[in-house]
Write a protein that holds these residues in place. Structure first.
Motif, PDB file in Angstrom:
ATOM      1  N   UNK A 160       0.804  -1.211   0.000  1.00 28.65           N
ATOM      2  CA  UNK A 160       0.000   0.000   0.000  1.00 28.65           C
ATOM      3  C   UNK A 160       0.845   1.273   0.000  1.00 28.65           C
ATOM      4  N   UNK A 161       0.324   2.275  -0.691  1.00 26.31           N
ATOM      5  CA  UNK A 161       0.798   3.646  -0.527  1.00 26.31           C
ATOM      6  C   UNK A 161      -0.335   4.351   0.206  1.00 26.31           C
ATOM      7  N   UNK A 215      -8.574   1.171   1.255  1.00 24.24           N
ATOM      8  CA  UNK A 215      -8.956   0.996   2.652  1.00 24.24           C
ATOM      9  C   UNK A 215      -8.681   2.324   3.365  1.00 24.24           C
ATOM     10  N   UNK A 216      -9.691   2.859   4.016  1.00 24.40           N
ATOM     11  CA  UNK A 216      -9.514   4.097   4.777  1.00 24.40           C
ATOM     12  C   UNK A 216      -9.206   3.732   6.225  1.00 24.40           C
ATOM     13  N   UNK A 217      -8.173   4.367   6.766  1.00 24.62           N
ATOM     14  CA  UNK A 217      -7.840   4.192   8.177  1.00 24.62           C
ATOM     15  C   UNK A 217      -7.957   5.548   8.867  1.00 24.62           C
ATOM     16  N   UNK A 218      -8.779   5.605   9.909  1.00 22.53           N
ATOM     17  CA  UNK A 218      -8.912   6.817  10.713  1.00 22.53           C
ATOM     18  C   UNK A 218      -8.495   6.461  12.141  1.00 22.53           C
ATOM     19  N   UNK A 275      -5.779  10.343   9.203  1.00 24.74           N
ATOM     20  CA  UNK A 275      -6.816   9.942   8.255  1.00 24.74           C
ATOM     21  C   UNK A 275      -6.100   9.592   6.959  1.00 24.74           C
ATOM     22  N   UNK A 276      -5.995   8.309   6.663  1.00 25.00           N
ATOM     23  CA  UNK A 276      -5.249   7.870   5.490  1.00 25.00           C
ATOM     24  C   UNK A 276      -6.033   6.929   4.612  1.00 25.00           C
ATOM     25  N   UNK A 277      -5.741   6.992   3.315  1.00 24.99           N
ATOM     26  CA  UNK A 277      -6.336   6.085   2.333  1.00 24.99           C
ATOM     27  C   UNK A 277      -5.244   5.133   1.864  1.00 24.99           C
ATOM     28  N   UNK A 278      -5.401   3.862   2.156  1.00 24.68           N
ATOM     29  CA  UNK A 278      -4.475   2.835   1.689  1.00 24.68           C
ATOM     30  C   UNK A 278      -4.837   2.519   0.254  1.00 24.68           C
TER      31      UNK A 278
END
Length: 140
Positions: free
Chosen positions: A11-12, A110-113, A129-132
């Motif tokens: 993932x980036x 995949x969103x990680x908060x 708040x990141x978008x994989x």
């Protein structure tokens, strides 16, 4: 042991405005009974191991990083998202609650908060708040 398969991959990770936050490599280990993450950003290098604890009926994760943080999280599915929860005592002695929500989205993202509460869970503030986004690899 397969509930986190949506998170497995190379993932980036980008913020909502598109800024690269880091990279993450997530792979099954221990014959598929656990998942290992290796995170790298300009500041933080970390690793986690996650597995389903059948007797307890929940997922557990152990995270360590280059700042000396050791975090034990527990979690499971809540509706359409997977949520980790933990408590951590800061260097100031104050206990903070943490929660991390992983939400599968369209396009394999995949969103990680990550959120933190300093008042026992009454209010929460977003700390990440990141978008994989999947990284295409040769032979994939």
């Amino acid at each position: 042991y397969r509930e986190l398969d949506f998170w497995v991959g190379e993932w980036e990770v980008r913020s909502p405005d598109g800024t690269v936050q880091g990279t993450s490599s997530i792979a099954p280990i221990m014959e598929g009974c656990a998942i290992q993450e290796e995170w790298s950003s300009s500041r933080i290098r970390g690793r986690s191991i996650s597995t389903y604890n059948k007797p307890e009926g929940r997922w557990e994760q152990l995270w360590v990083d280059n700042f000396g943080v050791l975090l034990h999280q527990t979690g499971g599915w809540t509706g359409s998202a997977f949520r980790w929860r933990a408590e951590r005592r800061g260097s100031d002695g104050k206990v903070r609650q943490l929660r991390v929500t992983l939400t599968p989205m369209e396009g394999g993202i995949v969103r990680q908060v990550q959120e933190r509460s300093e008042d026992g869970g009454v209010t929460w503030s977003v700390i990440f708040d990141g978008r994989y986004r999947p990284v295409e690899t040769t032979g994939r």
